[in-house]
Write a protein that holds these residues in place. Structure first.
Motif, short mmCIF file in Angstrom:
data_model
loop_
_atom_site.label_atom_id
_atom_site.label_comp_id
_atom_site.label_asym_id
_atom_site.label_seq_id
_atom_site.Cartn_x
_atom_site.Cartn_y
_atom_site.Cartn_z
N VAL A 419 0.96 -1.13 -0.12
CA VAL A 419 0.00 -0.01 0.00
C VAL A 419 0.87 1.32 0.04
O VAL A 419 2.21 1.28 0.18
N SER A 420 0.36 2.24 -0.01
CA SER A 420 1.05 3.46 -0.18
C SER A 420 1.37 4.03 1.12
O SER A 420 1.11 3.59 2.25
N VAL A 421 2.54 4.94 1.47
CA VAL A 421 3.01 5.28 2.63
C VAL A 421 1.92 6.12 3.32
O VAL A 421 1.94 5.84 4.42
N ASP A 422 1.11 6.82 2.89
CA ASP A 422 0.03 7.55 3.31
C ASP A 422 -0.96 6.62 4.00
O ASP A 422 -1.27 6.89 5.19
N GLU A 423 -1.28 5.42 3.31
CA GLU A 423 -2.13 4.42 4.02
C GLU A 423 -1.50 3.70 5.24
O GLU A 423 -2.10 3.49 6.10
N ALA A 424 -0.27 3.33 4.86
CA ALA A 424 0.28 2.99 6.11
C ALA A 424 0.72 3.72 7.20
O ALA A 424 0.55 3.22 8.42
#
Length: 613
Positions: A419-424
């Motif tokens: 997943v993207s860094v923002d989601e993480a």
């Protein structure tokens, strides 16, 4: 709820009469149903109906275990309360009113129709006086009728073993050579490990043990595999409450016995049950959290229980001399230390697409579980005794530690899930918030006094289960782990976590947060490996008191079938291709019902009754 009651033979007439009274009072037809017959076989047939959503059993242990095995794999939660045949301690301290205590113990041990077996524990300083008074009180007592000649054989064998071990008999008269009756008998000088003490035969036998201190009294009281109830006799209220707190039983009666009231919440400890009966807390077993859907009904699969979890995994031991060409190897966390598995083997963690190896993690097994349990059982009693505010501070500190390691943990979530860094980052932030919520929960449920109509004072309070094994879900691996971990340790339990076999890296990255926290070493253990093998190891360990499981239907069926000796509290969620009983569980939402449900599954309730007159 609508209820189908399957009473035993002796309870059938009262159950039918109760149904008539409810019908006459206007209860809608079909709300209460009573089926009579051979209770265990009929109960198993009732559980097979697809409209049955929950099964609860009260009776003897053998029938309860048979019902659990018969309903394994059907997707129906089963709770048991084996209250018949339990062994309960009757503790007399030197500060007790000895005459009143002896009158009571003779009444419940010999003169009443009893459903439990009593073991008399007497402080050594007054043991001679107790034996002398027992002889006087028992002089005029008559023989007690036994159920059958087979019971007489068991009683004779137990008395013979007691005499061979040096026990002294106190009887009003000699036993007749034969016949289905036997005189009331006190076995003085019995050894705690004797079979007639641990599992007494069905007859008028009362083993008498002696102790020197209150600590030794607690050890004797907890020696039984059962945890149904105990009776404490002393005029020292502080001593009574301290002893009651230390005994692993659901009900404690001070200067009394066999007091029951629907207001009192009682949880079976050890082999005396897996649910809470009575009080407001006892009603929750018949409710379903609003966030979850009903368990999906299923048919038992063909499963060879002795071979479940024995298939060898494809172990990989990285041995390339070029460390830049191989993925990173992660350690697991046992006893407060990051370490390899006992076998030294590793297993690959694949990328989200499954095309390549992302990392290696330890391939743990039975010996790793054994080491983790040994570490957990050493630290759990001290952690449980800590004040709620002290546990809250440790959880707040753990949340701060996760916040300081946010970048590293977020990177592991992003890499593992693709997943993207923002989601993480969002999942890590939710995990931090969830730990803070659990810290605030620590001192919110403390029990207290209960208003009951009888003359006396009643106290109830929650206690930790002990060591809890948790097999974690695939969904939101970090947040789900933090949610169940926080519930377990906030209530005073020690935890053995088995991360998702598909997505273990977020849990392994969390190890560095645990290492920098002030949690006692051994309180939280993280073991990676084949999920089925670790499930078997957790299920077969006698110290583990509860298992929370997210996994395959076969694993749920295996746990329902095998977690019966000793009894374990089970919380099972079947997940299959993203569907199942946890499909509607949104870990990201702060459902109060989710947190309360986890909290209730992490504690067991104890009630203490103190007469005022």
């Amino acid at each position: 709820n609508s209820v189908v009651v399957v009473p035993g033979r002796s309870a059938a007439p009262p159950a039918l009469l109760l149904a008539q009274l409810f019908t006459g009072a206007g209860l809608p037809a079909g709300t209460l149903n009573v089926l009579t017959g051979k209770d265990v076989t009929l109960g198993a047939k009732v559980s097979q109906n697809p409209n049955v959503s929950y099964i609860t059993y009260s009776g003897n242990k053998q029938d309860g275990l048979a019902l659990c095995k018969a309903s394994a794999g059907m997707g129906v939660p089963v709770s048991v309360s084996p209250c018949i045949g339990a062994t309960c301690p009757f503790i007399i301290f030197e500060s007790a009113d000895i005459d009143s205590a002896l009158d009571e113990v003779l009444q419940i041990a010999f003169m009443k129709k009893k459903e439990v077996h009593w073991v008399l524990c007497v402080q050594e300083s007054v043991s001679d006086s107790v034996v002398a008074r027992l002889k006087l009180r028992m002089a005029g007592m008559k023989c007690v009728a036994l159920s059958s000649d087979a019971d007489r054989v068991l009683v004779d064998a137990a008395v013979q073993v007691a005499q061979q071990q040096g026990a002294m008999l106190v009887q009003p008269c000699s036993a007749s050579p034969s016949g289905a009756q036997y005189p009331p008998t006190v076995l003085c000088g019995a050894a705690p490990s004797s079979p007639y003490v641990v599992t007494p035969p069905p007859g008028p036998l009362l083993p008498l043990l002696t102790f020197r201190s209150s600590a030794e009294a607690v050890i004797l009281g907890n020696h039984s595999p059962h945890g149904h109830a105990a009776s404490i006799w002393t005029e020292d209220l502080t001593l009574a409450l301290e002893t009651a707190k230390s005994l692993s039983v659901g009900s404690v009666w001070v200067n009394s016995s066999c007091v029951s009231d629907p207001c009192l919440p009682v949880s079976g400890h050890k082999d005396s049950g897996t649910c809470t009966d009575g009080g407001q807390e006892g009603l929750y077993q018949f409710l379903r959290p609003s966030f979850s859907s009903p368990l999906p009904r299923s048919s038992p699969v063909s499963l060879e229980y002795s071979k479940f979890g024995t298939e060898p995994a494809q172990a990989v031991i990285p041995d390339s001399p070029d460390h830049t060409s191989i993925p990173q190897s992660y350690p697991q966390f046992v006893g407060g230390k990051a370490c390899k598995s006992v076998s030294g083997c590793s297993m690959p963690v694949q990328t989200p697409g499954g095309g390549s190896v992302l990392a290696f993690c330890p391939d743990g097994g039975r010996k790793d579980v054994r080491n983790a349990v040994e570490a957990a059982i050493k630290v759990q009693p001290g952690w449980m005794k800590k004040s709620p505010s002290a546990r809250a501070q440790s959880l707040y500190s753990l949340a701060k530690g996760l916040e300081s390691k946010k970048k590293d943990v977020s990177a592991s979530v992003s890499t593992q899930l693709g997943v993207s860094v923002d989601e993480a980052d969002k999942e890590v932030e939710l995990s931090i918030a969830r730990l803070n919520v659990w810290a605030a929960y620590c001192d919110k449920v403390q029990g207290g006094s209960l208003p009951i109509p009888q003359s006396g004072a009643a106290l109830s309070f929650p206690e930790a289960l002990g060591v809890v094994g948790i097999i974690l879900p695939d969904k939101t691996p970090l947040l789900s782990m933090v949610t169940v971990l926080g519930a377990a340790i906030a209530t005073g339990n020690a935890v053995i976590l088995v991360p998702s076999q598909t997505f273990p890296l977020p849990a392994l990255a969390f190890i560095q947060v645990l290492q920098s926290s002030d949690l006692p070493a051994g309180l939280v253990n993280i073991i990676t490996g084949d999920q089925d093998q670790l499930t078997v190891a957790l299920a077969n360990h006698s110290v583990i008191k509860a298992i929370w499981y997210w996994g395959r239907a076969e694993g749920c069926q295996y746990l329902q079938y095998t977690c019966t000796s000793p009894l374990k509290t089970l919380r099972l969620f079947c997940q299959k291709d993203g569907e199942g009983s946890d499909a509607g569980m949104d870990w990201a939402q702060s459902h109060s019902s989710l947190l309360e449900d986890l909290w209730r599954n992490a504690v067991q309730w104890k009630s203490v009754w103190i007469p005022t007159a």
